[in-house]
Design a protein around this motif. Structure first.
Motif, short mmCIF file in Angstrom:
data_model
loop_
_atom_site.label_atom_id
_atom_site.label_comp_id
_atom_site.label_asym_id
_atom_site.label_seq_id
_atom_site.Cartn_x
_atom_site.Cartn_y
_atom_site.Cartn_z
N PRO A 83 0.79 -1.23 0.00
CA PRO A 83 0.00 0.00 0.00
C PRO A 83 0.82 1.28 0.00
O PRO A 83 0.30 2.35 -0.28
CB PRO A 83 -0.83 -0.11 1.28
N HIS A 84 2.09 1.20 0.35
CA HIS A 84 2.92 2.40 0.35
C HIS A 84 4.37 2.06 0.04
O HIS A 84 4.78 0.90 0.14
CB HIS A 84 2.78 3.19 1.65
N HIS A 85 5.14 3.09 -0.36
CA HIS A 85 6.49 2.87 -0.87
C HIS A 85 7.47 3.93 -0.40
O HIS A 85 8.26 4.45 -1.20
CB HIS A 85 6.47 2.81 -2.41
N GLN A 86 7.43 4.27 0.88
CA GLN A 86 8.40 5.25 1.38
C GLN A 86 9.71 4.56 1.75
O GLN A 86 10.74 4.85 1.17
CB GLN A 86 7.83 6.02 2.57
N ILE A 87 9.66 3.66 2.75
CA ILE A 87 10.87 3.00 3.23
C ILE A 87 10.70 1.49 3.14
O ILE A 87 9.68 0.94 3.58
CB ILE A 87 11.18 3.40 4.69
N LEU A 88 11.72 0.84 2.62
CA LEU A 88 11.80 -0.62 2.61
C LEU A 88 12.99 -1.03 3.47
O LEU A 88 14.11 -0.54 3.25
CB LEU A 88 11.97 -1.14 1.19
N ILE A 89 12.75 -1.90 4.44
CA ILE A 89 13.84 -2.49 5.21
C ILE A 89 13.98 -3.92 4.73
O ILE A 89 13.06 -4.73 4.86
CB ILE A 89 13.57 -2.43 6.73
N ASN A 90 15.12 -4.23 4.14
CA ASN A 90 15.34 -5.54 3.53
C ASN A 90 16.10 -6.46 4.48
O ASN A 90 17.27 -6.26 4.74
CB ASN A 90 16.10 -5.38 2.21
N LEU A 91 15.40 -7.48 4.96
CA LEU A 91 16.01 -8.52 5.80
C LEU A 91 16.03 -9.85 5.06
O LEU A 91 16.34 -10.88 5.63
CB LEU A 91 15.20 -8.69 7.10
N SER A 92 15.71 -9.83 3.77
CA SER A 92 15.50 -11.07 3.02
C SER A 92 16.79 -11.76 2.58
O SER A 92 16.77 -12.93 2.24
CB SER A 92 14.64 -10.80 1.79
N GLY A 93 17.88 -11.02 2.53
CA GLY A 93 19.11 -11.61 2.02
C GLY A 93 19.17 -11.66 0.50
O GLY A 93 20.10 -12.22 -0.08
N GLN A 94 18.18 -11.08 -0.16
CA GLN A 94 18.10 -11.04 -1.62
C GLN A 94 17.87 -9.61 -2.09
O GLN A 94 17.45 -8.77 -1.30
CB GLN A 94 16.92 -11.90 -2.11
N THR A 95 18.10 -9.36 -3.36
CA THR A 95 17.74 -8.06 -3.93
C THR A 95 16.24 -8.06 -4.19
O THR A 95 15.76 -8.87 -4.99
CB THR A 95 18.49 -7.81 -5.25
N PRO A 96 15.48 -7.21 -3.50
CA PRO A 96 14.03 -7.20 -3.73
C PRO A 96 13.72 -6.79 -5.16
O PRO A 96 14.31 -5.83 -5.69
CB PRO A 96 13.53 -6.13 -2.75
N PRO A 97 12.81 -7.49 -5.82
CA PRO A 97 12.56 -7.21 -7.24
C PRO A 97 12.02 -5.80 -7.51
O PRO A 97 12.27 -5.25 -8.57
CB PRO A 97 11.55 -8.27 -7.65
N HIS A 98 11.31 -5.21 -6.56
CA HIS A 98 10.68 -3.91 -6.80
C HIS A 98 11.21 -2.83 -5.87
O HIS A 98 10.49 -1.88 -5.55
CB HIS A 98 9.16 -4.03 -6.68
#
Length: 141
Positions: A83-98
């Motif tokens: 629903p929103h796209h301000q901050i993404l915190i990536n804990l996945s260990g992968q490059t998020p596609p979007h």
């Protein structure tokens, strides 16, 4: 263009993420946290409810009917409709596609050797594509 901040040398990714979320919320930012899997998402869910008795950090999954009104979204699915796209915190260990849909992304890198190696690969990936990068090394505790 998405600003990407690498935070490395992190002893406890979940506690560190809770602190980062608290700081972002104090600035009225909306946050998506991308976990590696459902188990990590459940750990983070509990941590956000319990890490501080003085802070309320409301969060739901993208499928929740209140997701659009909730400032923190937890997901382990990189293809989720968000629903929103301000901050993404990536804990996945992968490059998020979007990730490029977000204004800012934080890559949280633990002390684990595999996590460090993956973080270095992602740093090079973003650097080669011209994304603005910063790097913060946390004090080891």
């Amino acid at each position: 263009m998405t600003q990407i901040d690498f935070h490395t040398n992190i002893a406890d990714k979940f506690l560190y993420t809770c602190r980062l979320v608290r700081k972002a919320r104090s600035a009225q930012r909306q946050i998506v946290i991308l976990s590696n899997n459902a188990d990590d998402q459940a750990i983070l869910d509990r941590a956000l409810w319990t890490f501080s008795e003085h802070d309320f950090l409301p969060h739901v999954t993208p499928e929740d009917p209140l997701a659009a009104q909730t400032p923190i979204i937890l997901t382990a699915d990189p293809a989720s409709e968000l629903p929103h796209h301000q901050i993404l915190i990536n804990l996945s260990g992968q490059t998020p596609p979007h990730f490029a849909r977000f204004e800012r992304m934080f890559e949280i890198i633990s002390l684990d050797a595999a996590d460090v190696a993956g973080g270095r690969e992602r740093y090079r990936f973003y650097q080669q594509r011209g994304y603005p990068l910063t790097h913060f090394v946390a004090d080891a505790v």
